[in-house]
Design a protein around this motif. Structure first.
Motif, PDB file in Angstrom:
ATOM      1  N   ASN A  41     -75.182  62.805-107.062  1.00  0.00           N
ATOM      2  CA  ASN A  41     -75.468  63.475-108.340  1.00  0.00           C
ATOM      3  C   ASN A  41     -75.476  64.990-108.123  1.00  0.00           C
ATOM      4  N   THR A  42     -74.307  65.490-107.751  1.00  0.00           N
ATOM      5  CA  THR A  42     -74.149  66.871-107.311  1.00  0.00           C
ATOM      6  C   THR A  42     -74.290  67.912-108.414  1.00  0.00           C
ATOM      7  N   GLY A  43     -74.138  67.492-109.665  1.00  0.00           N
ATOM      8  CA  GLY A  43     -74.127  68.458-110.749  1.00  0.00           C
ATOM      9  C   GLY A  43     -72.726  68.893-111.132  1.00  0.00           C
ATOM     10  N   GLN A  72     -74.062  70.749 -99.691  1.00  0.00           N
ATOM     11  CA  GLN A  72     -74.578  69.459-100.135  1.00  0.00           C
ATOM     12  C   GLN A  72     -74.182  68.339 -99.180  1.00  0.00           C
ATOM     13  N   GLY A  92     -68.457  67.577-111.696  1.00  0.00           N
ATOM     14  CA  GLY A  92     -67.833  66.454-112.378  1.00  0.00           C
ATOM     15  C   GLY A  92     -66.330  66.561-112.376  1.00  0.00           C
ATOM     16  N   ASP A 148     -68.106  64.510-105.704  1.00  0.00           N
ATOM     17  CA  ASP A 148     -69.301  63.765-105.317  1.00  0.00           C
ATOM     18  C   ASP A 148     -68.859  62.650-104.375  1.00  0.00           C
ATOM     19  N   GLN A 152     -68.835  55.921-105.639  1.00  0.00           N
ATOM     20  CA  GLN A 152     -69.623  54.695-105.564  1.00  0.00           C
ATOM     21  C   GLN A 152     -68.746  53.544-105.080  1.00  0.00           C
ATOM     22  N   TRP A 200     -72.630  56.498-101.578  1.00  0.00           N
ATOM     23  CA  TRP A 200     -73.291  56.475-102.889  1.00  0.00           C
ATOM     24  C   TRP A 200     -73.373  57.895-103.427  1.00  0.00           C
ATOM     25  N   PRO A 201     -73.178  58.090-104.741  1.00  0.00           N
ATOM     26  CA  PRO A 201     -73.176  59.450-105.305  1.00  0.00           C
ATOM     27  C   PRO A 201     -74.470  60.218-105.042  1.00  0.00           C
TER      28      PRO A 201
END
Length: 334
Positions: free
Chosen positions: A15-17, A276, A19, A289, A292, A12-13
């Motif tokens: 949301n690393t910032g 991360q 893209g 990331d 999904q 699941w992502p």
């Protein structure tokens, strides 16, 4: 922690910032890789070359295996300190020779990027009779990683990044007819199978390796025009949005799927170095990331991002690992 206590990282992502337009240099930022050693298969062309360049710029010592040393020498000339060595992923003897030479150095291996590969080739087989895309993209890297396992353990904190593809959507592993002996050969089915195998390999390697501080990831870099597409016709390239009006092979429309080489290399580098992902592994990543999951019912939606169930199936990953040991005659000393 042992394998029985392995806790699977959620697919699941985060949301690393980051893209789809993030570049590999933006990912590496100010990370210092001095004292680290990285092997990048395919590290002299396309995505692999960019990964090699960016990791070297951050201070890592880069080893690039190549089938053609002459071609590789010219490509990596601008990257200081790169070591080149011969390796043919379709030749088990060549794999063992390369790995044995590295192992004799006694060095730890902090980063292994399994980036080399072939795509949509005509029906071909390696010397053992195995379908060539599966043999090169999966079995070759399986054997290489196994032979380099002691060096990965020595790093006491290594990452293995295997380049998969959105083409995994084309299907899972056909365990009953892996080599297209009972069905007509389909170059895309064969490619998709090899890239599903890449994702499953990362999943099982992470499960087995986590207790030894070796974490594994698979990556979909996006659709990028590189030499990987050399076996495709212009019509096929046009259908992929990768042929301009002048007949040049280039991305004609930038989307979250279509990327430049620096953008395509970003997720590979992120999996190799990002904090991360500390304490995580076994996941399929894209757009910098964790991807999904996508339900199988959405298989007919073109361009949908994410990972399909057959590429994150733990039972299939275990079965593939056992089959890969049998087909290669190579076992990990874990």
């Amino acid at each position: 922690m042992d394998k029985a206590n392995w806790e699977r990282t959620p697919q699941w992502p985060l949301n690393t910032g980051y893209g789809p337009r993030t570049t590999a240099e933006e990912v590496i930022g100010n990370i210092d890789l001095n004292g680290k050693t990285a092997i990048v298969t395919g590290g002299y062309a396309g995505l692999g070359l960019e990964v090699s360049r960016v990791l070297a710029k951050a201070g890592a010592r880069i080893i690039v295996p190549a089938r053609s040393l002459q071609k590789a020498e010219a490509a990596v000339a601008s990257i200081p300190g790169v070591e080149l060595a011969e390796l043919d992923l379709a030749d088990p003897v060549s794999i063992d020779r390369f790995a044995h030479t590295f192992e004799r150095s006694g060095r730890p291996l902090h980063i292994l990027v399994n980036c080399a590969g072939i795509m949509a080739t005509s029906e071909q087989r390696d010397g053992r009779g195995y379908e060539l895309q599966f043999a090169t993209n999966h079995l070759g890297h399986f054997q290489l990683t196994a032979r380099l396992w002691p060096a990965l353990e020595r790093a006491n904190g290594a990452r293995v990044v295997s380049v998969s593809s959105g083409a995994h959507r084309l299907g899972g592993i056909n365990f009953e007819d892996l080599n297209f002996l009972s069905q007509p050969y389909d170059k895309w089915k064969a490619y998709g199978q090899s890239k599903t195998a890449t994702a499953l390999f990362a999943l099982e390697l992470d499960k087995k390796g986590a207790a030894h501080h070796v974490r594994a990831f698979s990556v979909h870099p996006g659709t990028i025009v590189t030499d990987l597409s050399r076996h495709l016709s212009d019509d096929e390239m046009k259908a992929m949005g990768a042929l301009d009006e002048q007949g040049q092979r280039t991305i004609t429309k930038m989307t979250s799927e279509h990327k430049t080489i620096p953008e395509g290399a970003a997720t590979i580098v992120w999996c190799a170095v990002s904090k991360q992902l500390d304490g995580k592994g076994g996941v399929y990543c894209q757009n910098v990331d964790i991807a999904q999951p996508v339900p199988k019912e959405r298989i007919h939606e073109p361009g949908i991002p994410g990972v399909f169930p057959w590429a994150m199936d733990i039972q299939a990953a275990e079965r593939l690992w056992q089959l890969s040991e049998k087909l290669t005659g190579v076992s990990f000393q874990i």
